[in-house]
Design a protein around this motif. Structure first.
Motif, PDB file in Angstrom:
ATOM      1  N   LEU A  18       0.828  -1.206   0.000  1.00 19.23           N
ATOM      2  CA  LEU A  18       0.000   0.000   0.000  1.00 19.23           C
ATOM      3  C   LEU A  18       0.864   1.259   0.000  1.00 19.23           C
ATOM      4  O   LEU A  18       0.535   2.241  -0.674  1.00 19.23           O
ATOM      5  CB  LEU A  18      -0.938   0.004   1.205  1.00 19.23           C
ATOM      6  N   ASP A  19       1.977   1.250   0.733  1.00 15.37           N
ATOM      7  CA  ASP A  19       2.890   2.399   0.722  1.00 15.37           C
ATOM      8  C   ASP A  19       3.444   2.631  -0.684  1.00 15.37           C
ATOM      9  O   ASP A  19       3.553   3.775  -1.151  1.00 15.37           O
ATOM     10  CB  ASP A  19       4.046   2.180   1.705  1.00 15.37           C
ATOM     11  N   GLY A  20       3.794   1.543  -1.367  1.00 15.58           N
ATOM     12  CA  GLY A  20       4.299   1.659  -2.743  1.00 15.58           C
ATOM     13  C   GLY A  20       3.225   2.231  -3.673  1.00 15.58           C
ATOM     14  O   GLY A  20       3.507   3.076  -4.535  1.00 15.58           O
ATOM     15  N   LEU A  25       1.081   6.661  -6.796  1.00 15.94           N
ATOM     16  CA  LEU A  25      -0.037   7.570  -7.084  1.00 15.94           C
ATOM     17  C   LEU A  25       0.364   9.027  -6.855  1.00 15.94           C
ATOM     18  O   LEU A  25      -0.034   9.914  -7.610  1.00 15.94           O
ATOM     19  CB  LEU A  25      -1.249   7.222  -6.214  1.00 15.94           C
ATOM     20  N   ALA A  26       1.157   9.261  -5.829  1.00 15.03           N
ATOM     21  CA  ALA A  26       1.604  10.629  -5.551  1.00 15.03           C
ATOM     22  C   ALA A  26       2.485  11.139  -6.683  1.00 15.03           C
ATOM     23  O   ALA A  26       2.359  12.295  -7.107  1.00 15.03           O
ATOM     24  CB  ALA A  26       2.339  10.678  -4.222  1.00 15.03           C
ATOM     25  N   ASN A  33      -2.612  17.168  -9.758  1.00 15.67           N
ATOM     26  CA  ASN A  33      -2.834  17.936  -8.529  1.00 15.67           C
ATOM     27  C   ASN A  33      -2.585  19.417  -8.768  1.00 15.67           C
ATOM     28  O   ASN A  33      -3.348  20.268  -8.312  1.00 15.67           O
ATOM     29  CB  ASN A  33      -1.933  17.436  -7.398  1.00 15.67           C
ATOM     30  N   GLU A  34      -1.504  19.719  -9.494  1.00 17.08           N
ATOM     31  CA  GLU A  34      -1.216  21.119  -9.793  1.00 17.08           C
ATOM     32  C   GLU A  34      -2.324  21.720 -10.648  1.00 17.08           C
ATOM     33  O   GLU A  34      -2.743  22.854 -10.438  1.00 17.08           O
ATOM     34  CB  GLU A  34       0.126  21.233 -10.512  1.00 17.08           C
TER      35      GLU A  34
END
Length: 154
Positions: A18-20, A25-26, A33-34
């Motif tokens: 999940l961290d990966g 995704l980030a 997002n910008e």
């Protein structure tokens, strides 16, 4: 105990996975997002248009369109007058032709030679035939019919 260890290991693997996914995704979502932040930060301002500007625009439109409408109306009126005149001329022509035909029938039925009465070669100005002239022709036709009845009665 082993089952507890397996559960903890599985849970750690899931958390690591999940961290990966979150980091991926980030990274992939930074551009969007910008973009979203830019869109959300846009301030939209709607300004009311003064009544004076609306009225001046309306008057300018009327000044532009009104002469064209008047010109088209005049053209239509002239065309209607021309068509009415043409219709009246056609009616008069029809009536004159029917009177001429009824005269030809009269001479053929009575056997009278109508050589002297033949006006088929005479030029008729249809435009000059007025309602009064047509009424006079009708009256003459009626008088001729009366005289014919008197002759037939003898």
């Amino acid at each position: 105990m082993q089952s507890l260890e397996q559960c903890v290991n599985s849970l750690e693997a899931i958390v690591h996975q999940l961290d990966g996914s979150v980091s991926r995704l980030a990274r992939n979502g930074e551009a969007s997002n910008e973009l979203c932040e830019g869109i959300l930060k846009i301030k939209r301002v709607f300004e009311l248009v003064p009544e004076y500007d609306v009225e001046s625009a309306r008057l300018a439109l009327f000044e532009e369109v009104d002469p064209m409408v008047k010109t088209l109306g005049d053209k239509i009126e002239k065309a209607l007058i021309r068509k009415r005149r043409e219709l009246e001329n056609l009616r008069q022509t029809s009536e004159l032709n029917s009177l001429r035909l009824s005269g030809d029938l009269y001479f053929s039925e009575t056997g009278i030679d109508n050589q002297d009465m033949d006006v088929s070669t005479d030029a008729i100005a249809i435009a000059s035939a007025t309602d009064a002239e047509l009424d006079e022709l009708r009256a003459l036709k009626a008088r001729r019919a009366e005289l014919q009845e008197l002759l037939d009665g003898r």
